[in-house]
Design a protein around this motif. Structure first.
Motif, PDB file in Angstrom:
ATOM      1  N   TYR A   4      -2.750 -19.188  -1.225  1.00  0.00           N
ATOM      2  CA  TYR A   4      -2.059 -18.203  -2.062  1.00  0.00           C
ATOM      3  C   TYR A   4      -1.960 -16.849  -1.370  1.00  0.00           C
ATOM      4  CZ  TYR A   4      -2.736 -21.602  -5.768  1.00  0.00           C
ATOM      5  OH  TYR A   4      -2.709 -22.738  -6.514  1.00  0.00           O
ATOM      6  N   ILE A   5      -2.977 -16.499  -0.617  1.00  0.00           N
ATOM      7  CA  ILE A   5      -3.015 -15.184   0.032  1.00  0.00           C
ATOM      8  C   ILE A   5      -2.073 -15.126   1.229  1.00  0.00           C
ATOM      9  CG2 ILE A   5      -4.502 -13.585   1.297  1.00  0.00           C
ATOM     10  CD1 ILE A   5      -6.757 -14.421  -0.566  1.00  0.00           C
ATOM     11  N   LEU A   6      -1.994 -16.195   1.994  1.00  0.00           N
ATOM     12  CA  LEU A   6      -1.168 -16.193   3.204  1.00  0.00           C
ATOM     13  C   LEU A   6       0.310 -15.917   2.924  1.00  0.00           C
ATOM     14  CD1 LEU A   6      -1.406 -16.398   6.231  1.00  0.00           C
ATOM     15  CD2 LEU A   6      -1.042 -18.859   6.041  1.00  0.00           C
ATOM     16  N   PRO A   7       0.942 -16.549   1.916  1.00  0.00           N
ATOM     17  CA  PRO A   7       2.352 -16.216   1.645  1.00  0.00           C
ATOM     18  C   PRO A   7       2.548 -14.759   1.214  1.00  0.00           C
ATOM     19  CG  PRO A   7       1.763 -18.269   0.558  1.00  0.00           C
ATOM     20  CD  PRO A   7       0.497 -17.686   1.114  1.00  0.00           C
ATOM     21  N   VAL A   8       1.600 -14.229   0.436  1.00  0.00           N
ATOM     22  CA  VAL A   8       1.685 -12.828   0.007  1.00  0.00           C
ATOM     23  C   VAL A   8       1.597 -11.928   1.237  1.00  0.00           C
ATOM     24  CG1 VAL A   8       0.514 -11.000  -1.270  1.00  0.00           C
ATOM     25  CG2 VAL A   8       0.779 -13.256  -2.300  1.00  0.00           C
ATOM     26  N   TYR A   9       0.632 -12.196   2.103  1.00  0.00           N
ATOM     27  CA  TYR A   9       0.467 -11.422   3.334  1.00  0.00           C
ATOM     28  C   TYR A   9       1.731 -11.482   4.192  1.00  0.00           C
ATOM     29  CZ  TYR A   9      -1.015 -10.245   8.060  1.00  0.00           C
ATOM     30  OH  TYR A   9      -1.087  -9.695   9.309  1.00  0.00           O
ATOM     31  N   ASN A  10       2.290 -12.662   4.331  1.00  0.00           N
ATOM     32  CA  ASN A  10       3.493 -12.829   5.151  1.00  0.00           C
ATOM     33  C   ASN A  10       4.686 -12.069   4.585  1.00  0.00           C
ATOM     34  OD1 ASN A  10       2.248 -14.394   7.097  1.00  0.00           O
ATOM     35  ND2 ASN A  10       2.715 -16.313   6.066  1.00  0.00           N
ATOM     36  N   ARG A  11       4.840 -12.057   3.257  1.00  0.00           N
ATOM     37  CA  ARG A  11       5.947 -11.301   2.641  1.00  0.00           C
ATOM     38  C   ARG A  11       5.765  -9.798   2.846  1.00  0.00           C
ATOM     39  NH1 ARG A  11       6.106 -15.805  -1.065  1.00  0.00           N
ATOM     40  NH2 ARG A  11       4.422 -15.004  -2.359  1.00  0.00           N
ATOM     41  N   ILE A  12       4.532  -9.329   2.684  1.00  0.00           N
ATOM     42  CA  ILE A  12       4.257  -7.900   2.895  1.00  0.00           C
ATOM     43  C   ILE A  12       4.518  -7.536   4.355  1.00  0.00           C
ATOM     44  CG2 ILE A  12       2.448  -6.135   2.945  1.00  0.00           C
ATOM     45  CD1 ILE A  12       1.203  -7.549   0.502  1.00  0.00           C
ATOM     46  N   LYS A  13       4.023  -8.355   5.277  1.00  0.00           N
ATOM     47  CA  LYS A  13       4.217  -8.099   6.703  1.00  0.00           C
ATOM     48  C   LYS A  13       5.701  -8.069   7.051  1.00  0.00           C
ATOM     49  CE  LYS A  13       3.080  -9.955  11.246  1.00  0.00           C
ATOM     50  NZ  LYS A  13       2.456 -11.066  11.976  1.00  0.00           N
ATOM     51  N   LYS A  14       6.463  -9.017   6.509  1.00  0.00           N
ATOM     52  CA  LYS A  14       7.903  -9.072   6.768  1.00  0.00           C
ATOM     53  C   LYS A  14       8.598  -7.802   6.265  1.00  0.00           C
ATOM     54  CE  LYS A  14      12.053 -11.656   5.637  1.00  0.00           C
ATOM     55  NZ  LYS A  14      12.645 -12.611   4.719  1.00  0.00           N
TER      56      LYS A  14
END
Length: 153
Positions: A4-14
């Motif tokens: 769950y955390i990885l997709p959130v992190y990836n969207r923020i990073k993007k």
């Protein structure tokens, strides 16, 4: 939990990487104004009077310090913008969806702030913080200089 955390992190990073120029420009101007003028509000720096957003930064700092009543007194719209930011972050980063209707919402909030600004200018300017007049603005400095050299009375 990691899934769950990885997709959130990836969207923020993007989003951060995609908007790095705008973010850098905003932070750079903020810091430059603070260093050069001791203030971040262009209206205060140039003309010496508050803008519709005057007090929002200070209200945000007060919210971070858990001084909610003082934040409300400084600028009640901090809670509107905070709710708006939470809504956008929830939709974009938690739900992973595109947020629709951002521009109309920003326009409505901004227009409401302008109405509130007029109210504050009528009833609180120039005695109540943050609706204080600054006499050390660039406008006042230029006018004082013109008066001293006899060009302006």
């Amino acid at each position: 939990m990691k899934k769950y955390i990885l997709p959130v992190y990836n969207r923020i990073k993007k989003d951060v990487v995609g908007n790095r120029v705008g973010i850098s420009a905003f932070v750079g101007i903020f810091v430059l104004f603070l260093v050069l003028f001791g203030d971040v509000c262009p209206s205060q720096i140039l003309f010496g009077f508050p803008c519709p957003g005057c007090g929002l930064t200070r209200a945000g700092v007060l919210v971070l310090k858990f001084q909610f009543a003082r934040a409300w007194q400084m600028h009640p719209f901090i809670y509107v913008w905070l709710c708006f930011a939470i809504y956008i972050c929830y939709k974009r980063y938690i739900r992973g969806r595109k947020v629709k209707g951002i521009i109309p919402m920003v326009i409505v909030i901004t227009l409401a702030m302008v109405v509130f600004y007029v109210y504050r200018m009528i009833y609180f300017y120039p005695e109540v913080e943050p609706m204080i007049q600054q006499n050390d603005s660039l406008y006042h400095s230029v006018m004082d200089f013109l008066r001293k050299i006899g060009v302006w009375k």
